[in-house]
Every structure is written in structure tokens, then in C-alpha cells.
Design a protein around this motif. Structure first.
Motif, PDB file in Angstrom:
ATOM      1  N   GLY A   6       1.154  -1.501   0.024  1.00 11.88           N
ATOM      2  CA  GLY A   6       0.614   0.312  -0.130  1.00 11.88           C
ATOM      3  C   GLY A   6       1.160   1.022  -0.275  1.00 11.88           C
ATOM      4  O   GLY A   6       0.025   2.026   0.203  1.00 11.88           O
TER       5      GLY A   6
ATOM      6  N   ASP B  71      -4.687   1.417   2.460  1.00 11.64           N
ATOM      7  CA  ASP B  71      -5.284   0.414   2.536  1.00 11.64           C
ATOM      8  C   ASP B  71      -6.095  -0.299   2.004  1.00 11.64           C
ATOM      9  O   ASP B  71      -7.095   0.263   1.194  1.00 11.64           O
ATOM     10  N   ARG B  72      -6.243  -1.415   1.020  1.00 15.67           N
ATOM     11  CA  ARG B  72      -6.600  -2.053  -0.298  1.00 15.67           C
ATOM     12  C   ARG B  72      -7.546  -2.235  -0.046  1.00 15.67           C
ATOM     13  O   ARG B  72      -7.967  -1.716  -1.455  1.00 15.67           O
ATOM     14  N   ASP B  73      -8.413  -2.565   0.877  1.00 17.11           N
ATOM     15  CA  ASP B  73      -9.892  -2.302   1.182  1.00 17.11           C
ATOM     16  C   ASP B  73     -10.506  -1.370   0.702  1.00 17.11           C
ATOM     17  O   ASP B  73     -11.852  -1.379  -0.455  1.00 17.11           O
ATOM     18  N   ARG B  74      -9.783  -0.128   0.931  1.00 14.92           N
ATOM     19  CA  ARG B  74     -10.860   1.122   1.557  1.00 14.92           C
ATOM     20  C   ARG B  74     -10.319   1.406   0.219  1.00 14.92           C
ATOM     21  O   ARG B  74     -10.854   2.449  -0.652  1.00 14.92           O
TER      22      ARG B  74
ATOM     23  N   ILE C 170      -0.514  -8.459   7.441  1.00 15.05           N
ATOM     24  CA  ILE C 170      -1.399  -7.335   8.224  1.00 15.05           C
ATOM     25  C   ILE C 170      -0.552  -7.808   9.721  1.00 15.05           C
ATOM     26  O   ILE C 170      -1.871  -8.659  10.196  1.00 15.05           O
TER      27      ILE C 170
ATOM     28  N   HIS D 290       0.698   1.203   8.402  1.00 10.61           N
ATOM     29  CA  HIS D 290      -0.503   2.160   8.059  1.00 10.61           C
ATOM     30  C   HIS D 290      -1.090   2.210   9.826  1.00 10.61           C
ATOM     31  O   HIS D 290      -2.253   2.176   9.541  1.00 10.61           O
TER      32      HIS D 290
ATOM     33  N   HIS E 106      -2.342  -0.237  11.778  1.00 10.81           N
ATOM     34  CA  HIS E 106      -1.723  -1.462  11.503  1.00 10.81           C
ATOM     35  C   HIS E 106      -0.518  -1.607  10.843  1.00 10.81           C
ATOM     36  O   HIS E 106      -0.209  -0.483  10.797  1.00 10.81           O
TER      37      HIS E 106
ATOM     38  N   SER F 257       1.768  -3.595   7.962  1.00 10.45           N
ATOM     39  CA  SER F 257       2.247  -4.574   6.563  1.00 10.45           C
ATOM     40  C   SER F 257       4.137  -5.281   6.864  1.00 10.45           C
ATOM     41  O   SER F 257       4.703  -4.101   6.748  1.00 10.45           O
TER      42      SER F 257
END
Ligand SMILES: Cc1cc2nc3c(=O)[nH]c(=O)nc-3n(C[C@H](O)[C@H](O)[C@H](O)COP(=O)(O)OP(=O)(O)OC[C@H]3O[C@@H](n4cnc5c(N)ncnc54)[C@H](O)[C@@H]3O)c2cc1C
Length: 399
Positions: free
Chosen positions: A46, A93-96, A177, A213, A216, A218
Motif C-alpha cells: 500500500g 489500505d487496499r480494502d478501502r 497485516i 499503516h 496496522h 504490513s
């Protein structure tokens, strides 16, 4: 099989490349569909450059951390802190982030479809995308004048339609993560510093990383060696960084392509973008910015094609991309070939990072995606140091 409404352009894959292509096309009045299979967060560190945030109007709310120092760590554990004066490396953050890009495309007018691409069919009526709808499980058939294959590394669209699409070389990258070790004593962790680990025990041909992050982090590594245990290496990296006790939230891996394809289109009705076209920067594995540029140039090529109906216009995507980025890709490829070969070379590489000119030119190039040519003397000095290190004429230096 249900036949749906027809589109000018059908984009397969709603990651950074596909969403950017769909957004640009929709904004320009093109009737476009964006298909993504959904349900899996893209494994990714990310890290993104300021130029991406600027060029693609990424709101600050998507940037969960701003990194202002990169710590380079050598095989013998030596550390060089490279401070990014006046700039930063952003973390998303790739989900968001991916969902934000898909929604933005939909707001611009793209029709979002959720399901899995199955195959292309062609007949006298044109090109048809067959895909399986996630909600109903039914096979759908959608007619389109052009298909953009943005379905990531090991793209099915590329493998089935574009020469070389089935033979792109890869490294596999794996990361965990974890919950960031906020305030835990005895751990050398800084939420504004990323660690880049050059050590053959962590990766024999790439590197390991700790990317903060916010709440979090990575922690991961990549390698092209199929017999290398990625999970063991990541466990060793977490132990060495003092992060072994942090709660693990996800463990995941995915391929990173190593070589842009010679052709990104099939000369008929398909053009590729992003990882599907093999476009990730050598040395760093950086792909998000380049995927978004890939989406942008694919959208430009698509619009030219829709206007002219000449398949030759599809070649414009690769041409536009290479005109801007070929030089940086070449320089990064040479760096990887020279320094990622052995621990002795890695030691020298980290040593080279002591040089203030190396630091400032590296970050200027990273942040703005341009090789900086305004300081020829600094380049000359770095070039000479480079040669001296590669020939073993100087010893690694430490402050
Ligand atoms: C572990 C790891 C760490 C990384 N770290 C970084 C980093 O820190 N910074 C950076 O810049 N790059 C990083 N990269 C690279 C970066 O993630 C990719 O280059 C980037 O995501 C490419 O974007 P894309 O849109 O081309 O493909 P993707 O992001 O892979 O998107 C492809 C999309 O297509 C969809 N799709 C795939 N197949 C189908 C199908 N059959 N039907 C429907 N939909 C489909 C997927 O759901 C996905 O949403 C990392 C990669 C890995 C593996």
C-alpha cells in the motif's frame, strides 16, 4: 445465459488500473461497464507516491499514514535512515482504497457489475464478454466494442488474448497485516518510518519490508525463488524487528509481474492495463501508481479506437506509458540486476544510501516519478561511486 445491455467498453477488473480506466471513460461520456469479482482484499504493502495522490485526486482520508523516513537495513544489520525532506511516502489500505476507486467510477457513470469473468466470445454481431454474476450465480453475456483487461497479475484476459500474456515472469510477494505495536516498550518501531530489509536470509533476490499503516502494519517480503519459504522468512523478519508478539490480522500473498509485455493489445478488441500488462517497477515492486497510469492510457487508447474504429489506435496505451516511464524502469532494472544478487552487493547498496545526493535524488525520483536531471554533478558522483562499489574498489562506509 442472459444477454445484458451492450456497452462501448467492458473493463474486467476493478483494482487501481480498471477503476481508473472506467472512471476516465465514464467522465468522457463513454458507456462503460466495470466488472470485479469482489470478496478478496488485494495483498499489497500500500505504499504510494505523492504524485499519485496529486495526479489522481486521492483524498487525504484515504492516506492512513505518511512516512517521512526510510530505514535501509543491510545483511549485517547496519541501518541507514534516509529522511524525506519536504515529502512523504503515503500508505493506503487496499480494502478501502479499491472500493473508493470503484465507487468513484460508478459516480462518474460507469455501471458496476459484481461477478467473475469467464471468457470472450466473438461472432458476426461483435465481441461478447461472458461472466458469472455473483448474486445469482448465472452466466451473463455482455456485448462491447472493446474490452480492457485489468484483471491483475496472471490476468486471464491477457493469457487468452494477448501474445506473451501467458509467459510474464513473476516474483511472489507475501505479507502479514499486524496490529501496530503502539507504545510497546523495547520495540524499535516508528509509525512514520518504513524499514526496507536487504538480506539474503529474508529475500535472496528482492527485499523485505515493514510498512506502518496507522493502527496496522504490513510486514512482508518477495522472491522469485520457488523453493524459498516466504512464511518462514516473514517470521524471521518479524522476530528481527521485534514484531513477533503483535496480533496477526491477515496473512496473504500474490504474484508481482516483473516485465512489461511487448504488446498490450491484440490488434482487434482487447487492451491491457496495470499488472495484467506486466507493469510493476523493477527493484521496488511498486505497482499502484503505474496501474493507475496504465488505466489512464488504456482509456485514452479506447477513446481513440471508438472514434476511429482502427485497432492500430490500441497501441497508443503502451506508447504513451513508455514515453513517460521507460527511463525509470530501465534505471530500476539495472539497479536490481546490480545489487540484489548477493549479500556483499546488498551491503554495498545500503552503504551507497549514506550519500546525501543518493538520498535526495532517490526520493525526488520516487515522489515525482521523474529521473532528476538538474544536478549533473551529483549524478556523476553517484555514478562513480556506483562503479567503485560494483568493482569492489571501495569498502562499504558507515557513519
Ligand atoms: C504483497 C504485495 C505487496 C505490494 N506492495 C506494493 C506497494 O507497497 N506499493 C505499490 O505501489 N505496489 C505494491 N504491490 C503491487 C500492487 O499491488 C499492484 O501492482 C497493483 O495492485 C496493480 O493494480 P491492478 O489494478 O493492475 O491489479 P489488481 O490490483 O490486482 O486488481 C485486479 C482486480 O481484478 C479483479 N479480478 C481478477 N480476476 C478477475 C476475474 N476473473 N473476474 C473479475 N474480476 C477479476 C480482482 O478482484 C482485482 O480487484 C504489491 C503487491 C503484492 C503482491
Amino acid at each position: 445465459m442472459t444477454q445484458t445491455q451492450a456497452f462501448d467498453v467492458f473493463v474486467v477488473g476493478g483494482g487501481p488500473s480498471g477503476s481508473t480506466a472506467a472512471n476516465d471513460l465514464a467522465r468522457n461520456g463513454v458507456k462503460v461497464a466495470l466488472l470485479d469479482r469482489a470478496g478478496r482484499i488485494k495483498p499489497c504493502g500500500g505504499a504510494v507516491p505523492p504524485r499519485m495522490i496529486r495526479d489522481f485526486d486521492i483524498p487525504d482520508s484515504q492516506v492512513v499514514a505518511k512516512i517521512t523516513c526510510a530505514r535501509m537495513i543491510s545483511p549485517t544489520g547496519r541501518k541507514v535512515d534516509m529522511h524525506i525532506n519536504g515529502g512523504f511516502v503515503g500508505m493506503v489500505d487496499r480494502d478501502r482504497f479499491d472500493e473508493f476507486l470503484r465507487e468513484r467510477a460508478a459516480k462518474s457513470g460507469a455501471v458496476r457489475l459484481t461477478g467473475t469473468y469467464v471468457r470472450l466470445e466473438r461472432d458476426d454481431a461483435g465481441t461478447h464478454v461472458v461472466w458469472r454474476d455473483k448474486a445469482s450465480g448465472e452466466e451473463m453475456r455482455t456485448t462491447a466494442k472493446l474490452v480492457i483487461g485489468a484483471d491483475g497479475a496472471r490476468s486471464q484476459v491477457a493469457r487468452e488474448n494477448v501474445p506473451g500474456g501467458d509467459t510474464i515472469p513473476y516474483v511472489i510477494a507475501y505479507h502479514e497485516i499486524i496490529k501496530a505495536p503502539e507504545g510497546k516498550s523495547g520495540i524499535d518501531y516508528d509509525p512514520t518510518r518504513c524499514d526496507v530489509i536487504y538480506d539474503g536470509r529474508i529475500s535472496p533476490d528482492f527485499y523485505g519490508w515493514v510498512f506502518p499503516h496507522g493502527a496496522h502494519a504490513s510486514v512482508g517480503m518477495g522472491t522469485g525463488h520457488s523453493d524459498f519459504d516466504l512464511k518462514d522468512a516473514t517470521a524471521a523478519l518479524r522476530k528481527a524487528s521485534g514484531l513477533e508478539g503483535c496480533e496477526t490480522i491477515r496473512k496473504e500473498g500474490a504474484p508481482i509481474p516483473l516485465q512489461p509485455l511487448d504488446r498490450w493489445d491484440n490488434g482487434r478488441d482487447v487492451v491491457l492495463a496495470g499488472d495484467a500488462a506486466g507493469v510493476v517497477a523493477p527493484s521496488s515492486g511498486e505497482g499502484i501508481y503505474y496501474a493507475m497510469v496504465g488505466g489512464e492510457v488504456a482509456a485514452k487508447a479506447a477513446q481513440a479506437f471508438l472514434k476511429s474504429r482502427s485497432a492500430a489506435d490500441l497501441g497508443m496505451a503502451r506508447k504513451l506509458f513508455m514515453a513517460d516511464h521507460k527511463g525509470v524502469f530501465r534505471a530500476l532494472r539495472s539497479m536490481q540486476d546490480a545489487y540484489y544478487k548477493s549479500d556483499m552487493r546488498r551491503e554495498r547498496f545500503v552503504s551507497l544510501c549514506h550519500d546525501k545526493d543518493v538520498q535526495s535524488l532517490t526520493f525526488e525520483a520516487y515522489m515525482n516519478k521523474k529521473l532528476v536531471s538538474k544536478r549533473p554533478l551529483a549524478h556523476l558522483k553517484i555514478g562513480l561511486k556506483n562503479v567503485a562499489h560494483l568493482m569492489g574498489l571501495v569498502r562499504p562506509e558507515w557513519t
